[in-house]
Design a protein around this motif. Structure first.
Motif, PDB file in Angstrom:
ATOM      1  N   GLU A  43      -3.536 -14.104  19.361  1.00  0.00           N
ATOM      2  CA  GLU A  43      -2.971 -14.683  20.564  1.00  0.00           C
ATOM      3  C   GLU A  43      -2.838 -13.656  21.683  1.00  0.00           C
ATOM      4  O   GLU A  43      -2.530 -12.504  21.443  1.00  0.00           O
ATOM      5  N   LEU A  44      -3.046 -14.093  22.923  1.00  0.00           N
ATOM      6  CA  LEU A  44      -2.922 -13.221  24.082  1.00  0.00           C
ATOM      7  C   LEU A  44      -1.492 -13.108  24.582  1.00  0.00           C
ATOM      8  O   LEU A  44      -1.086 -12.087  25.088  1.00  0.00           O
ATOM      9  N   LEU A  45      -0.727 -14.187  24.462  1.00  0.00           N
ATOM     10  CA  LEU A  45       0.619 -14.255  25.016  1.00  0.00           C
ATOM     11  C   LEU A  45       1.619 -14.575  23.909  1.00  0.00           C
ATOM     12  O   LEU A  45       1.283 -15.198  22.923  1.00  0.00           O
ATOM     13  N   PRO A  46       2.887 -14.165  24.093  1.00  0.00           N
ATOM     14  CA  PRO A  46       3.892 -14.456  23.070  1.00  0.00           C
ATOM     15  C   PRO A  46       4.225 -15.948  23.027  1.00  0.00           C
ATOM     16  O   PRO A  46       4.079 -16.664  24.007  1.00  0.00           O
ATOM     17  N   LEU A  47       4.709 -16.399  21.876  1.00  0.00           N
ATOM     18  CA  LEU A  47       5.058 -17.801  21.672  1.00  0.00           C
ATOM     19  C   LEU A  47       6.073 -18.270  22.712  1.00  0.00           C
ATOM     20  O   LEU A  47       6.009 -19.414  23.166  1.00  0.00           O
ATOM     21  N   GLY A  48       6.982 -17.406  23.116  1.00  0.00           N
ATOM     22  CA  GLY A  48       8.004 -17.785  24.100  1.00  0.00           C
ATOM     23  C   GLY A  48       7.409 -18.320  25.390  1.00  0.00           C
ATOM     24  O   GLY A  48       7.952 -19.254  25.997  1.00  0.00           O
ATOM     25  N   PHE A  49       6.306 -17.778  25.823  1.00  0.00           N
ATOM     26  CA  PHE A  49       5.639 -18.268  27.032  1.00  0.00           C
ATOM     27  C   PHE A  49       5.175 -19.706  26.839  1.00  0.00           C
ATOM     28  O   PHE A  49       5.315 -20.543  27.722  1.00  0.00           O
ATOM     29  N   PHE A  50       4.629 -20.009  25.663  1.00  0.00           N
ATOM     30  CA  PHE A  50       4.131 -21.348  25.389  1.00  0.00           C
ATOM     31  C   PHE A  50       5.278 -22.340  25.225  1.00  0.00           C
ATOM     32  O   PHE A  50       5.169 -23.498  25.623  1.00  0.00           O
ATOM     33  N   GLU A  51       6.387 -21.878  24.653  1.00  0.00           N
ATOM     34  CA  GLU A  51       7.573 -22.737  24.579  1.00  0.00           C
ATOM     35  C   GLU A  51       8.089 -23.057  25.979  1.00  0.00           C
ATOM     36  O   GLU A  51       8.452 -24.201  26.267  1.00  0.00           O
TER      37      GLU A  51
ATOM     38  N   ALA B  89      -9.237 -22.573  17.896  1.00  0.00           N
ATOM     39  CA  ALA B  89     -10.300 -23.014  18.813  1.00  0.00           C
ATOM     40  C   ALA B  89      -9.876 -22.809  20.272  1.00  0.00           C
ATOM     41  O   ALA B  89     -10.708 -22.472  21.120  1.00  0.00           O
ATOM     42  N   TYR B  90      -8.600 -23.008  20.559  1.00  0.00           N
ATOM     43  CA  TYR B  90      -8.095 -22.778  21.924  1.00  0.00           C
ATOM     44  C   TYR B  90      -8.292 -21.313  22.313  1.00  0.00           C
ATOM     45  O   TYR B  90      -8.754 -21.016  23.413  1.00  0.00           O
ATOM     46  N   TRP B  91      -7.958 -20.410  21.401  1.00  0.00           N
ATOM     47  CA  TRP B  91      -8.107 -18.981  21.715  1.00  0.00           C
ATOM     48  C   TRP B  91      -9.572 -18.596  21.855  1.00  0.00           C
ATOM     49  O   TRP B  91      -9.935 -17.790  22.718  1.00  0.00           O
ATOM     50  N   ALA B  92     -10.431 -19.185  21.028  1.00  0.00           N
ATOM     51  CA  ALA B  92     -11.874 -18.933  21.167  1.00  0.00           C
ATOM     52  C   ALA B  92     -12.343 -19.395  22.535  1.00  0.00           C
ATOM     53  O   ALA B  92     -13.139 -18.713  23.197  1.00  0.00           O
ATOM     54  N   LYS B  93     -11.860 -20.554  22.987  1.00  0.00           N
ATOM     55  CA  LYS B  93     -12.226 -21.069  24.315  1.00  0.00           C
ATOM     56  C   LYS B  93     -11.742 -20.129  25.410  1.00  0.00           C
ATOM     57  O   LYS B  93     -12.463 -19.852  26.368  1.00  0.00           O
ATOM     58  N   MET B  94     -10.523 -19.629  25.292  1.00  0.00           N
ATOM     59  CA  MET B  94      -9.988 -18.733  26.321  1.00  0.00           C
ATOM     60  C   MET B  94     -10.794 -17.432  26.376  1.00  0.00           C
ATOM     61  O   MET B  94     -11.106 -16.933  27.458  1.00  0.00           O
ATOM     62  N   TYR B  95     -11.139 -16.895  25.218  1.00  0.00           N
ATOM     63  CA  TYR B  95     -11.955 -15.678  25.196  1.00  0.00           C
ATOM     64  C   TYR B  95     -13.334 -15.936  25.794  1.00  0.00           C
ATOM     65  O   TYR B  95     -13.864 -15.119  26.548  1.00  0.00           O
ATOM     66  N   ALA B  96     -13.935 -17.077  25.443  1.00  0.00           N
ATOM     67  CA  ALA B  96     -15.252 -17.421  25.988  1.00  0.00           C
ATOM     68  C   ALA B  96     -15.174 -17.630  27.496  1.00  0.00           C
ATOM     69  O   ALA B  96     -16.055 -17.182  28.239  1.00  0.00           O
ATOM     70  N   LEU B  97     -14.117 -18.298  27.964  1.00  0.00           N
ATOM     71  CA  LEU B  97     -13.942 -18.519  29.405  1.00  0.00           C
ATOM     72  C   LEU B  97     -13.772 -17.194  30.148  1.00  0.00           C
ATOM     73  O   LEU B  97     -14.388 -16.974  31.196  1.00  0.00           O
ATOM     74  N   ILE B  98     -12.973 -16.305  29.596  1.00  0.00           N
ATOM     75  CA  ILE B  98     -12.794 -14.978  30.215  1.00  0.00           C
ATOM     76  C   ILE B  98     -14.127 -14.240  30.267  1.00  0.00           C
ATOM     77  O   ILE B  98     -14.483 -13.652  31.289  1.00  0.00           O
ATOM     78  N   ALA B  99     -14.885 -14.299  29.170  1.00  0.00           N
ATOM     79  CA  ALA B  99     -16.205 -13.650  29.148  1.00  0.00           C
ATOM     80  C   ALA B  99     -17.123 -14.261  30.196  1.00  0.00           C
ATOM     81  O   ALA B  99     -17.843 -13.538  30.896  1.00  0.00           O
TER      82      ALA B  99
END
Length: 161
Positions: free
Chosen positions: A2-10, A102-112
């Motif tokens: 994960e890029l960000l801590p769980l608290g951000f998502f909460e 899959a969400y994190w894979a998408k975020m990494y792919a989008l950043i790339a």
């Protein structure tokens, strides 16, 4: 992973955007999903028309510099809209997405993809294309298509996971 801590998502899920997205399905579907999908189509079209032109497959009577410049304008508009609508949609299910690989894979792919466009593709294509080796142009086009197909595939993967 994960890029960000769980608290951000909460926080995101309990925010006003998260509340609207969870409570009002019509707004979520219209402002989130519909706008997101239309923007994805515009972004994909901008990428493909520009890259297909670099490959010499379409619009051969239009200079590739013109196609690349015009497509990049639409690319930027679509990218901004995709990010804005994506933030809105993600806020409604932020905690679920936090645990979704899959969400994190998408975020990494989008950043790339974004880094590729703004750090490699755009600087290279700003100049006169006739001064660039045709094989370099074709390689950039193929790389661009592959990067954005990976973004689309990982985005679609979210729906299956």
């Amino acid at each position: 992973m994960e890029l960000l801590p769980l608290g951000f998502f909460e926080w995101a899920e309990s925010s006003f955007l998260g509340y609207i997205g969870k409570t009002y399905g019509g707004i979520y579907a219209t402002l989130g999903q519909s706008v997101h999908l239309i923007s994805l189509a515009v972004l994909g079209g901008a990428v493909l028309v520009s890259d297909f032109r670099l490959l010499g497959w379409v619009l051969r009577d239009v200079p590739s510099e013109v196609v690349a410049e015009q497509a990049h304008k639409w690319f930027k508009i679509a990218l901004f809209t995709i990010i804005a609508s994506g933030v809105f949609m993600a806020a409604a299910i932020a905690i679920k997405l936090y645990y979704n690989s899959a969400y994190w894979a998408k975020m990494y792919a989008l950043i790339a993809g974004v880094l590729f466009v703004f750090l490699v593709r755009r600087p290279l294509l700003r100049g006169d294309h006739s001064q660039i080796n045709p094989w370099v142009l074709k390689l950039v086009a193929v790389a661009s298509i592959l990067v954005w197909v990976s973004v689309a595939a990982t985005g679609r993967w979210i729906g299956f996971s």
